[in-house]
Design an enzyme around this catalytic site. Structure first.
Site, mmCIF file in Angstrom:
data_model
loop_
_atom_site.group_PDB
_atom_site.id
_atom_site.type_symbol
_atom_site.label_atom_id
_atom_site.label_comp_id
_atom_site.label_asym_id
_atom_site.label_seq_id
_atom_site.Cartn_x
_atom_site.Cartn_y
_atom_site.Cartn_z
ATOM 1 N N ASP A 32 47.347 -20.003 33.687
ATOM 2 C CA ASP A 32 48.373 -20.740 34.429
ATOM 3 C C ASP A 32 47.843 -22.111 34.845
ATOM 4 O O ASP A 32 46.702 -22.232 35.302
ATOM 5 C CB ASP A 32 48.797 -19.955 35.681
ATOM 6 C CG ASP A 32 49.427 -18.617 35.330
ATOM 7 O OD1 ASP A 32 50.148 -18.567 34.321
ATOM 8 O OD2 ASP A 32 49.181 -17.649 36.069
ATOM 9 N N ASP A 60 49.090 -25.815 36.937
ATOM 10 C CA ASP A 60 50.046 -26.510 37.786
ATOM 11 C C ASP A 60 49.844 -28.014 37.648
ATOM 12 O O ASP A 60 48.726 -28.492 37.439
ATOM 13 C CB ASP A 60 49.865 -26.103 39.250
ATOM 14 C CG ASP A 60 50.164 -24.629 39.485
ATOM 15 O OD1 ASP A 60 50.960 -24.071 38.708
ATOM 16 O OD2 ASP A 60 49.585 -24.051 40.418
ATOM 17 N N ASP A 85 45.100 -26.679 50.354
ATOM 18 C CA ASP A 85 44.476 -25.730 51.269
ATOM 19 C C ASP A 85 42.952 -25.771 51.221
ATOM 20 O O ASP A 85 42.297 -26.110 52.194
ATOM 21 C CB ASP A 85 45.004 -24.309 51.026
ATOM 22 C CG ASP A 85 44.969 -23.887 49.571
ATOM 23 O OD1 ASP A 85 44.342 -24.591 48.754
ATOM 24 O OD2 ASP A 85 45.550 -22.836 49.238
#
Length: 447
Positions: free
Chosen positions: A70, A72, A145
């Site tokens: 995955d 992003d 984060d």
């Protein structure tokens, strides 16, 4: 932005950002390790005049030598602008507005650079309700984060950009939150779960300042929607490192916030830990072997000690076992739903697995045949085997059912015969019930 910096300076909790650009020949991120669809998105956004970066776990894992699936994308384009560039795009989310670019079953998530969220709506506990404030690349890094998730791969020149010292933390295998930990956890309590998950997945140490406030703030998870916590629980337990996640959650005081009743049961009876570890280890192994897993099974295991306690209280009050089991299951699932939403389709599977447990004890030919042909037999049997990890008296029963499944037809007949004979012997010799005699009717008088 200026006022945001002043507030951070006054509060003493603003991160110190220092941009560091690592050219292509000094890092290990290669386009060969990036999915073709993610590259398409990056190239097309860049060609349309927008900044476009690969960010987050994809960059982190490639730098660690992993092969992520995955990826992003972070961009200067607004969600509506992304939708204009890609026909195969849909916009989702209210709290965080995102663009999903679809390539069949593959989804590339595209997020616009975030800005400072000081004016975003918040709850009384400091949790941010919406964060659709857009900004620059530097501001976006500040809003991430963890430092190791704030590394950007620039498709324009193939460099890696690091504002927060994430590369150094990668080398030290350290998980460090960006900014003031307490404030960041209050903004989004799910970050505490992410800390546990990344520490378990990456085998990283959580930095002391990041770790310290977590046990005290764990209760803030009760302000998060139970539906979102279901999604986070799936990531924790069904991503291939569930056993390590469980122990991280337990050490940080987060497991008690997600499963309060189970946590209490575990403190009273620590022997259940063996069952939990075995279930999580087996699940991790199945995922590693690319086999299917059902979240209902793990929830049935984690809530079993709670069910046992609730059921026993009902039996002690003289309730019949069958309705007592159904009522206990309803109570346990309803209570757990306050914290983590369990979809109805999974709750039905959990109920069936629980209700089948007592049927393993009866091994007459008809009941064995009926139970072994039940659609939930295999899942219920696996639960029985796990129970035997903590309830050692169940080991012979679990072994018998394993032998039965492995045996041929003639051997099965002998197994059942031995089991029923053993049951008769254990109950003492059977006495034949005398037949009830009926009085003979007197013959009718002839007329």
């Amino acid at each position: 932005m200026i006022f945001s910096r002043i507030r951070q300076f006054i509060n003493g909790n603003g991160p110190t950002l220092k941009k560091r650009v690592i050219p292509r020949d000094q890092h290990t991120v290669s386009r060969k390790e990036i999915s073709e669809n993610a590259l398409k998105v990056l190239y097309r956004l860049n060609k349309a005049g927008f900044e476009a970066y690969l960010v987050g776990g994809g960059v982190r894992d490639v730098l660690l030598g992993e092969h992520p699936k995955d990826f992003d994308v972070a961009t200067s384009a607004r969600p509506e602008e992304v939708a204009k560039v890609f026909r195969n795009c849909r916009l989702i989310g209210r709290r965080f507005r995102l663009a999903h670019v679809l390539f069949g079953s593959d989804v590339v998530e595209v997020a616009t650079f975030r800005g400072a969220n000081d004016d975003s709506p918040q709850t009384e506990h400091g949790m941010v309700l919406r964060d659709n404030v857009y900004g620059t690349l530097e501001q976006d890094a500040e809003r991430r984060d963890f430092t190791v998730n704030a590394l950007y791969y620039n498709i324009a020149d193939f460099s890696v950009v690091d504002f927060t010292g994430g590369l150094d933390d990668l080398k030290k295998r350290r998980l460090r939150l960006i900014g003031d930990p307490e404030k960041r956890f209050r903004e989004d309590p799910v970050r505490m779960l992410r800390a546990a998950r990344f520490a378990a997945k990456l085998d990283f140490d959580i930095e002391k300042k990041t770790r310290e406030p977590i046990p005290e703030l764990a209760g803030l998870l009760h302000n998060v929607s139970n539906a979102r916590l279901w999604d986070e629980s799936a990531k924790l337990f069904l991503s291939g490192y569930g056993e390590a996640c469980f122990h991280q959650l337990d050490q940080l005081g987060l497991f008690a916030a997600l499963f309060p009743a189970t946590s209490k049961a575990l403190k009273k009876a620590p022997q259940w830990q063996a069952m939990f570890d075995a279930a999580l280890r087996n699940t991790d192994q199945r995922i590693a072997e690319e086999k299917g897993v059902n979240p209902a099974f793990l929830f049935a295991v984690l809530l079993w000690p709670v069910l046992q306690h609730n059921l026993q209280k009902r039996l002690d009050r003289g309730q019949h076992p069958a309705p007592a089991m159904q009522a206990a299951a309803t109570d346990v699932l309803d209570e757990q739903n306050r914290y983590i939403a369990i979809a109805r389709r999974f709750a039905l599977v959990i109920r069936e697995m629980w209700s089948l447990q007592h049927r393993f004890e009866s091994r007459t030919p008809a009941r064995v045949d009926k139970l072994s042909s039940h659609p939930r037999f295999r899942a219920a049997f696996d639960l029985l085997c796990l129970r035997a990890e903590s309830e050692t008296e169940l080991k012979p029963l679990a072994d018998w059912w394993q032998q039965y499944q492995d045996a041929d037809e003639s051997a099965r007949i002998e197994l059942i015969k031995g089991a029923t004979q053993g049951t008769k012997n254990s109950n003492g010799p059977r006495t034949r019930r005398p037949r009830k005699r009926t009085a003979r009717r007197a013959p009718k008088p002839s007329t």
